[in-house]
Design a protein around this motif. Structure first.
Motif: not given
Length: 119
Positions: A89-109
């Motif tokens: 993890a670094n300063c440009d490391y972000f989570g998945e933005t496509t597929g089943e792993e993508a986070w949506r506004r309505s998700d609780r993570i």
């Protein structure tokens, strides 16, 4: 554009460094830590600017970077990694933005949060 994003600037500074310090170590990542820690528990995880801690590791952070504004199914970018991610993890490391792993506004993570700042 990292030079226009406040989160990137706070983490990596105006030059867009991958790490806020000279090392990728010192943050609450999966390299031996097992739970969320109070803010600033790991002094080696201070951001580029003094007094900003845990931009990498501890908990993912939601940032204001969603694909659109149509509602609860918009995909948003979490940043920084968490205690359950690996030590890359670094300063440009972000989570998945496509597929089943993508986070949506309505998700609780689990292991995700929102940074609150005061001036």
């Amino acid at each position: 554009d990292p030079t226009l994003n406040q989160w990137y600037l706070a983490c990596g500074g105006p030059n867009g460094n991958l790490y806020s310090t000279d090392t990728r170590d010192g943050c609450n990542l999966s390299n031996g830590f097992s739970s969320i820690a109070p803010v600033a528990t790991y002094p080696g995880c201070e951001g580029y600017y003094p007094g900003i801690f845990d931009l990498r590791g501890n908990v993912w952070e939601w940032i204001d970077d969603c694909e659109s504004n149509t509602g609860p199914d918009d995909v948003c970018a979490p940043m920084g990694g968490s205690t359950i991610t690996n030590d890359s993890a670094n300063c440009d490391y972000f989570g998945e933005t496509t597929g089943e792993e993508a986070w949506r506004r309505s998700d609780r993570i689990l292991y995700a949060g929102i940074r609150c700042c005061a001036g």
